[in-house]
Scaffold this active site. Structure first.
Site, PDB file in Angstrom:
ATOM      1  N   GLU A   1       4.972  -2.546   1.190  1.00 18.53           N
ATOM      2  CA  GLU A   1       5.134  -3.409   0.012  1.00 18.53           C
ATOM      3  C   GLU A   1       6.272  -4.399   0.188  1.00 18.53           C
ATOM      4  OE1 GLU A   1       2.738  -3.258  -1.785  1.00 18.53           O
ATOM      5  OE2 GLU A   1       1.929  -1.239  -1.647  1.00 18.53           O
TER       6      GLU A   1
ATOM      7  N   GLY B   1       3.067   4.494  -9.770  1.00 19.58           N
ATOM      8  CA  GLY B   1       2.142   3.518  -9.191  1.00 19.58           C
ATOM      9  C   GLY B   1       1.280   2.902 -10.273  1.00 19.58           C
ATOM     10  N   TYR B   2       1.151   1.573 -10.228  1.00 18.90           N
ATOM     11  CA  TYR B   2       0.373   0.870 -11.262  1.00 18.90           C
ATOM     12  C   TYR B   2      -0.656  -0.071 -10.655  1.00 18.90           C
ATOM     13  CZ  TYR B   2       3.674  -2.731  -9.929  1.00 18.90           C
ATOM     14  OH  TYR B   2       4.420  -3.631  -9.183  1.00 18.90           O
ATOM     15  N   GLY B   3      -0.652  -0.194  -9.325  1.00 18.09           N
ATOM     16  CA  GLY B   3      -1.596  -1.088  -8.641  1.00 18.09           C
ATOM     17  C   GLY B   3      -2.360  -0.291  -7.601  1.00 18.09           C
ATOM     18  N   SER B   4      -2.264  -0.749  -6.358  1.00 15.90           N
ATOM     19  CA  SER B   4      -3.018  -0.060  -5.304  1.00 15.90           C
ATOM     20  C   SER B   4      -2.575   1.392  -5.150  1.00 15.90           C
ATOM     21  CB  SER B   4      -2.876  -0.799  -3.978  1.00 15.90           C
ATOM     22  OG  SER B   4      -1.520  -0.889  -3.623  1.00 15.90           O
TER      23      SER B   4
HETATM   24  C1  BEZ Z   1       1.849   0.135  -7.187  1.00 21.87           C
HETATM   25  O1  BEZ Z   1       0.667   0.348  -7.109  1.00 21.87           O
HETATM   26  O2  BEZ Z   1       2.585   0.772  -7.919  1.00 21.87           O
HETATM   27  C2  BEZ Z   1       2.465  -0.898  -6.378  1.00 21.87           C
HETATM   28  C3  BEZ Z   1       2.083  -2.175  -6.575  1.00 21.87           C
HETATM   29  C4  BEZ Z   1       2.656  -3.145  -5.811  1.00 21.87           C
HETATM   30  C5  BEZ Z   1       3.609  -2.829  -4.880  1.00 21.87           C
HETATM   31  C6  BEZ Z   1       3.979  -1.547  -4.723  1.00 21.87           C
HETATM   32  C7  BEZ Z   1       3.431  -0.577  -5.480  1.00 21.87           C
END
Ligand code: BEZ
Length: 191
Positions: free
Chosen positions: A99, A25-28
């Site tokens: 997503e 995970g790299y965002g939310s």
């Molecule tokens: C995430 O946080 O890794 C992520 C970001 C966007 C879509 C799905 C996952």
């Protein structure tokens, strides 16, 4: 490519038969794990950089006025820091739905401080119809300042992500520059 990626993601059979899979995970996903997991560990991936270049029609914006959220862009030599979750395959059904606005699952090497595993990441590639692409950090901040969707203000997403990266002890110039421009806009809205 269609904006709804659920059907494409469900064709992904790379980890069929596995009892658990690592998800990067790299965002939310760094700050919002609304799913069960077996383990959660700081991790990184090589060759990708985090960018607020994806449009959000269903969480932080609307189809008429998309917000801006992160995706990963290939960049030689880049390292993207985030959080990895060991999850069971059923969790992907939930995440594919959460997503679905352009994100595809991609198999990728995930690096921990003590080794590497093959896992998955959700990436919104430039050929998806919600992709917005590059803009200056100042313009991205202005876009985020005026955007909101069913999951709340776009600015909450940015601020939560910046705080989560700080808690991880990781610097991300792109994210922190946007955060700084957004704070300046809030202090002096005509900037
Ligand atoms: C995430 O946080 O890794 C992520 C970001 C966007 C879509 C799905 C996952």
């Amino acid at each position: 490519m269609t904006a709804n990626t659920i059907a494409i993601n469900q064709l992904m059979d790379k980890f069929d038969g596995h009892h658990s899979v690592w998800l990067f995970g790299y965002g939310s996903l760094i700050y919002k794990a609304d799913f069960p997991y077996l383990q959660r560990r700081p991790a990184s991936i090589a060759g990708w950089t985090r960018r607020f270049w994806q449009g959000s029609h269903d969480h932080r914006g609307t189809p008429e006025a998309p917000g801006r959220v992160v995706t990963l862009i290939e960049e030689a030599g880049a390292i993207c820091h985030g959080m990895a979750y060991l999850i069971t395959p059923e969790v992907f059904t939930h995440l594919d739905h959460r997503e679905k606005n352009g994100y595809l699952r991609l198999a990728i090497p995930i690096t921990f401080e003590d080794g590497e595993v093959e896992g998955l990441v959700y990436i919104a590639t430039p050929d998806n119809i919600a992709f917005l692409g590059a803009a200056s950090e100042q313009d991205i901040a202005a876009h985020i300042a005026r955007s909101a969707g069913p999951s709340g203000p776009n600015s909450d997403y940015l601020n939560h992500l910046a705080s989560a990266l700080r808690e991880l002890g990781r610097h991300d110039q792109h994210v922190f520059d946007i955060e700084r421009h957004l704070a300046a806009l809030r202090a002096a809205p005509s900037e």
